[in-house]
Design a protein around this motif. Structure first.
Motif, mmCIF file in Angstrom:
data_model
loop_
_atom_site.group_PDB
_atom_site.id
_atom_site.type_symbol
_atom_site.label_atom_id
_atom_site.label_comp_id
_atom_site.label_asym_id
_atom_site.label_seq_id
_atom_site.Cartn_x
_atom_site.Cartn_y
_atom_site.Cartn_z
ATOM 1 N N LEU A 106 0.846 -1.193 0.000
ATOM 2 C CA LEU A 106 0.000 0.000 0.000
ATOM 3 C C LEU A 106 0.877 1.237 0.000
ATOM 4 N N ILE A 107 0.753 2.024 -1.042
ATOM 5 C CA ILE A 107 1.625 3.182 -1.215
ATOM 6 C C ILE A 107 0.839 4.456 -0.921
ATOM 7 N N PHE A 108 1.382 5.262 -0.001
ATOM 8 C CA PHE A 108 0.814 6.569 0.304
ATOM 9 C C PHE A 108 1.599 7.632 -0.452
ATOM 10 N N GLY A 109 0.913 8.602 -1.021
ATOM 11 C CA GLY A 109 1.593 9.737 -1.629
ATOM 12 C C GLY A 109 1.868 10.797 -0.579
ATOM 13 N N GLN A 110 2.022 12.046 -1.040
ATOM 14 C CA GLN A 110 2.327 13.140 -0.108
ATOM 15 C C GLN A 110 1.084 13.685 0.562
ATOM 16 N N GLY A 111 -0.073 13.391 0.018
ATOM 17 C CA GLY A 111 -1.302 13.856 0.616
ATOM 18 C C GLY A 111 -1.569 15.339 0.400
ATOM 19 N N THR A 112 -2.700 15.810 0.911
ATOM 20 C CA THR A 112 -3.090 17.220 0.857
ATOM 21 C C THR A 112 -3.062 17.795 2.254
ATOM 22 N N THR A 113 -2.291 18.846 2.434
ATOM 23 C CA THR A 113 -2.262 19.530 3.725
ATOM 24 C C THR A 113 -3.397 20.544 3.763
ATOM 25 N N LEU A 114 -4.329 20.343 4.687
ATOM 26 C CA LEU A 114 -5.480 21.229 4.810
ATOM 27 C C LEU A 114 -5.242 22.222 5.942
ATOM 28 N N GLN A 115 -5.326 23.503 5.597
ATOM 29 C CA GLN A 115 -5.284 24.554 6.617
ATOM 30 C C GLN A 115 -6.694 25.073 6.825
ATOM 31 N N VAL A 116 -7.090 25.243 8.076
ATOM 32 C CA VAL A 116 -8.410 25.770 8.406
ATOM 33 C C VAL A 116 -8.221 27.089 9.131
ATOM 34 N N LYS A 117 -8.776 28.134 8.556
ATOM 35 C CA LYS A 117 -8.615 29.472 9.129
ATOM 36 C C LYS A 117 -9.829 29.824 9.979
ATOM 37 N N PRO A 118 -9.565 30.415 11.161
ATOM 38 C CA PRO A 118 -10.703 30.785 12.025
ATOM 39 C C PRO A 118 -11.488 31.955 11.461
#
Lengths: 112, 114
Positions: free
Chosen positions: A100-112
């Motif tokens: 099972l290969i994971f890539g770099q993914g998506t970094t989610l930023q949540v702003k208040p």
């Protein structure tokens, strides 16, 4: 091994919906689509998975395109705690998934 | 259930030393695997196992050995540690080696090799 591609990063505002895309154009008919997320300084945790139909659970919804070449993870109301790296991977439903290969993914930023 | 337990949480080694990272699960999972994660990077697969007595190599197996003598345990051995092995190591398991089996991850072991 079938691969996935995701945007490196996305931003969202708190309490708004978030749609995280994943492309998997070489998906096979028996591949399940899995989503995991990794909060800062923690191990990844399972979010949701599906094969063909859209799926809902208490954490998120998974929308799968009719041709299955893409999918979208939907967070209905983002909170600050949803800031994490989100990974989309494929896992063969016929068994022998093994590598099972994971890539770099998506970094989610949540702003208040 | 404890889930996937990794020990130790932190470890500092000198170059050339050996050690074993422990991973245990109490969910009767067939599939187990080891990943490493370097700063700012995604997860890279080191080794995996689809059942007791069966192991195979992942993307980055060099410098690491594994064995699976029981269903519950999947230790990762570093025979001669190198600074390039400084990383966070995650163990994961799933009920079966099948598409509809979610992965369960441990909390990681942070390894520093000086």
């Amino acid at each position: 091994d079938a691969k996935t591609t995701q945007p490196n990063s996305m931003e969202s505002n708190e309490e708004e919906p978030v749609h995280l895309p994943c492309n998997h154009s070489t998906i096979s008919g028996t591949d399940y689509i899995h989503w995991y997320r990794q909060l800062p300084s923690q191990g990844p945790e399972y979010v949701i998975h599906g094969l063909t139909s859209n799926v809902n659970n208490r954490m998120a919804s998974l929308a799968i395109a009719e041709d299955r070449k893409s999918s979208t993870l939907i967070l209905h109301r983002a909170t600050l705690r949803d800031a994490a790296v989100y990974y989309c991977i494929l896992r063969d439903g016929s068994g022998n998934t093994g590598k099972l290969i994971f890539g770099q993914g998506t970094t989610l930023q949540v702003k208040p | 259930n404890a889930g996937v337990t990794q020990t130790p949480k932190f470890q500092v080694l000198k170059t050339g030393q050996s050690m074993t990272l422990q991973c245990a699960q109490d969910m009767n999972h067939e599939y187990m695997s080891w990943y490493r994660q370097d700063p700012g990077m995604g997860l890279r697969l080191i080794h995996y196992s689809v059942g007791a007595g069966i192991t195979d190599q992942g993307e980055v197996p060099n410098g690491y050995n594994v064995s699976r003598s029981t269903t519950e345990d999947f230790p990762l051995r570093l025979l001669s540690a190198a600074p390039s092995q400084t990383s966070v190591y995650f163990c994961a398991s799933s009920y079966q080696d099948r598409g509809n089996s979610p992965l369960h991850f441990g909390n990681g072991t942070r390894l520093t090799v000086t």
